[in-house]
Design a protein around this motif. Structure first.
Motif, PDB file in Angstrom:
ATOM      1  N   SER A   1     -22.285  14.667 -10.554  1.00  0.00           N
ATOM      2  CA  SER A   1     -22.874  13.376 -10.915  1.00  0.00           C
ATOM      3  C   SER A   1     -23.237  13.318 -12.389  1.00  0.00           C
ATOM      4  O   SER A   1     -23.047  12.282 -13.038  1.00  0.00           O
ATOM      5  CB  SER A   1     -24.112  13.101 -10.055  1.00  0.00           C
ATOM      6  N   ALA A   2     -23.733  14.409 -12.951  1.00  0.00           N
ATOM      7  CA  ALA A   2     -24.107  14.413 -14.379  1.00  0.00           C
ATOM      8  C   ALA A   2     -22.886  14.199 -15.258  1.00  0.00           C
ATOM      9  O   ALA A   2     -22.954  13.475 -16.260  1.00  0.00           O
ATOM     10  CB  ALA A   2     -24.789  15.728 -14.741  1.00  0.00           C
ATOM     11  N   PHE A   3     -21.759  14.809 -14.883  1.00  0.00           N
ATOM     12  CA  PHE A   3     -20.540  14.633 -15.657  1.00  0.00           C
ATOM     13  C   PHE A   3     -20.032  13.200 -15.540  1.00  0.00           C
ATOM     14  O   PHE A   3     -19.635  12.584 -16.534  1.00  0.00           O
ATOM     15  CB  PHE A   3     -19.464  15.611 -15.186  1.00  0.00           C
ATOM     16  N   GLN A   4     -20.039  12.657 -14.351  1.00  0.00           N
ATOM     17  CA  GLN A   4     -19.548  11.295 -14.158  1.00  0.00           C
ATOM     18  C   GLN A   4     -20.413  10.276 -14.895  1.00  0.00           C
ATOM     19  O   GLN A   4     -19.897   9.322 -15.476  1.00  0.00           O
ATOM     20  CB  GLN A   4     -19.480  10.975 -12.664  1.00  0.00           C
ATOM     21  N   GLU A   5     -21.722  10.468 -14.871  1.00  0.00           N
ATOM     22  CA  GLU A   5     -22.613   9.579 -15.619  1.00  0.00           C
ATOM     23  C   GLU A   5     -22.340   9.678 -17.124  1.00  0.00           C
ATOM     24  O   GLU A   5     -22.353   8.673 -17.830  1.00  0.00           O
ATOM     25  CB  GLU A   5     -24.068   9.929 -15.336  1.00  0.00           C
ATOM     26  N   THR A   6     -22.089  10.888 -17.589  1.00  0.00           N
ATOM     27  CA  THR A   6     -21.867  11.108 -19.018  1.00  0.00           C
ATOM     28  C   THR A   6     -20.599  10.420 -19.501  1.00  0.00           C
ATOM     29  O   THR A   6     -20.566   9.847 -20.600  1.00  0.00           O
ATOM     30  CB  THR A   6     -21.775  12.614 -19.311  1.00  0.00           C
TER      31      THR A   6
ATOM     32  N   ILE B   1     -27.553  17.753 -21.296  1.00  0.00           N
ATOM     33  CA  ILE B   1     -28.877  17.147 -21.142  1.00  0.00           C
ATOM     34  C   ILE B   1     -29.048  16.607 -19.723  1.00  0.00           C
ATOM     35  O   ILE B   1     -30.096  16.808 -19.081  1.00  0.00           O
ATOM     36  CB  ILE B   1     -29.077  16.028 -22.181  1.00  0.00           C
ATOM     37  N   LYS B   2     -28.020  15.942 -19.205  1.00  0.00           N
ATOM     38  CA  LYS B   2     -28.104  15.385 -17.854  1.00  0.00           C
ATOM     39  C   LYS B   2     -28.107  16.487 -16.803  1.00  0.00           C
ATOM     40  O   LYS B   2     -28.818  16.382 -15.788  1.00  0.00           O
ATOM     41  CB  LYS B   2     -26.949  14.407 -17.624  1.00  0.00           C
ATOM     42  N   GLU B   3     -27.315  17.517 -16.995  1.00  0.00           N
ATOM     43  CA  GLU B   3     -27.319  18.630 -16.044  1.00  0.00           C
ATOM     44  C   GLU B   3     -28.690  19.303 -15.996  1.00  0.00           C
ATOM     45  O   GLU B   3     -29.135  19.743 -14.929  1.00  0.00           O
ATOM     46  CB  GLU B   3     -26.252  19.668 -16.422  1.00  0.00           C
ATOM     47  N   MET B   4     -29.370  19.378 -17.130  1.00  0.00           N
ATOM     48  CA  MET B   4     -30.696  20.005 -17.172  1.00  0.00           C
ATOM     49  C   MET B   4     -31.788  19.066 -16.681  1.00  0.00           C
ATOM     50  O   MET B   4     -32.917  19.490 -16.439  1.00  0.00           O
ATOM     51  CB  MET B   4     -31.005  20.480 -18.599  1.00  0.00           C
ATOM     52  N   GLY B   5     -31.480  17.771 -16.575  1.00  0.00           N
ATOM     53  CA  GLY B   5     -32.467  16.814 -16.104  1.00  0.00           C
ATOM     54  C   GLY B   5     -33.598  16.557 -17.081  1.00  0.00           C
ATOM     55  O   GLY B   5     -34.748  16.356 -16.678  1.00  0.00           O
ATOM     56  N   VAL B   6     -33.277  16.514 -18.381  1.00  0.00           N
ATOM     57  CA  VAL B   6     -34.317  16.350 -19.398  1.00  0.00           C
ATOM     58  C   VAL B   6     -34.060  15.118 -20.272  1.00  0.00           C
ATOM     59  O   VAL B   6     -34.459  15.079 -21.443  1.00  0.00           O
ATOM     60  CB  VAL B   6     -34.441  17.623 -20.271  1.00  0.00           C
TER      61      VAL B   6
END
Length: 216
Positions: free
Chosen positions: A198-203, A22-27
């Motif tokens: 960044s998306a992985f680290q946030e997750t 979801i974060k990688e897709m920006g949605v």
């Protein structure tokens, strides 16, 4: 305004795959994330089983007007198709499906074994430990061969397949400081390709504190 989809999640659990996607897709704005609490009262458990997941487990993705998706691999494929993002180039379509199902079946079984033994302190015989290590090393040897000449599972770009199988590699990497990956440099290199995103680290931000509670 469209009704939000709801994802029930918990740190370190397979919901990590879906949140990362979801974060990688920006949605993120299309989703409501509910951290699932253990030890719910009987009424809450019954309601969750009735309305969300018949087995009372997570992850669970509730899609308005469609119902629940129960398997993390299915969630990632569904959402990637729905948004037309993180899909593979057509020449990698076979690999895309194969890696997702491979992660959800073969690797998940092995991951559960080592998590149960090392994080939850389940007692396992030395014979079974050796057998499962051999099986995992066979899997890593296979993946190392498939990753030759590639940064990601489906070529040089991250796809939903990496969110699924990459989650397994991430868990293996955090167990005992990556002991299971020591003899597999190509797997470690693959891990390095996505762990700084960044998306992985946030997750995975909440996972460290949860790991600390398990290791006390």
């Amino acid at each position: 305004m469209a009704e939000l989809m709801t994802l029930y999640w918990h740190p370190l659990y397979r919901s990590v795959r879906v949140i990362w996607l979801i974060k990688e897709m920006g949605v993120e704005e299309d989703f409501r994330l509910i951290r699932y609490k253990k030890n719910l009262d009987a009424a809450a458990v019954a309601a969750f089983r009735r309305d969300v997941h018949p087995h009372g487990t997570i992850p669970a993705l509730v899609v308005p007007g469609e119902g629940s998706v129960l398997e993390s691999g299915a969630m990632t494929m569904y959402l990637a198709d729905r948004y037309k993002k993180l899909l593979p180039d057509p020449k990698y379509l076979k690999d895309y499906y194969d890696f997702i199902v491979y992660a959800n079946t073969t690797l998940d079984e092995l991951m559960e074994f080592f998590c149960d033994m090392w994080l939850l302190k389940f007692v396992e015989t030395e014979e079974r430990q050796a057998r499962m290590r051999d099986k995992l090393n066979t899997c890593f040897d296979y993946l190392s061969t498939r990753l030759e000449g590639r940064d990601f599972l489906c070529g040089d770009k991250l796809t939903a397949a990496d969110c699924v199988l990459g989650y397994n590699i991430y868990i293996f990497a955090v167990l005992r400081d990556g002991e299971l990956l020591q003899n597999h440099p190509r797997i470690r290199r693959y891990y390095d390709h996505f762990r700084t995103r960044s998306a992985f680290q946030e997750t995975t931000r909440d996972d460290e504190s949860y790991l600390n509670t398990l290791n006390r």
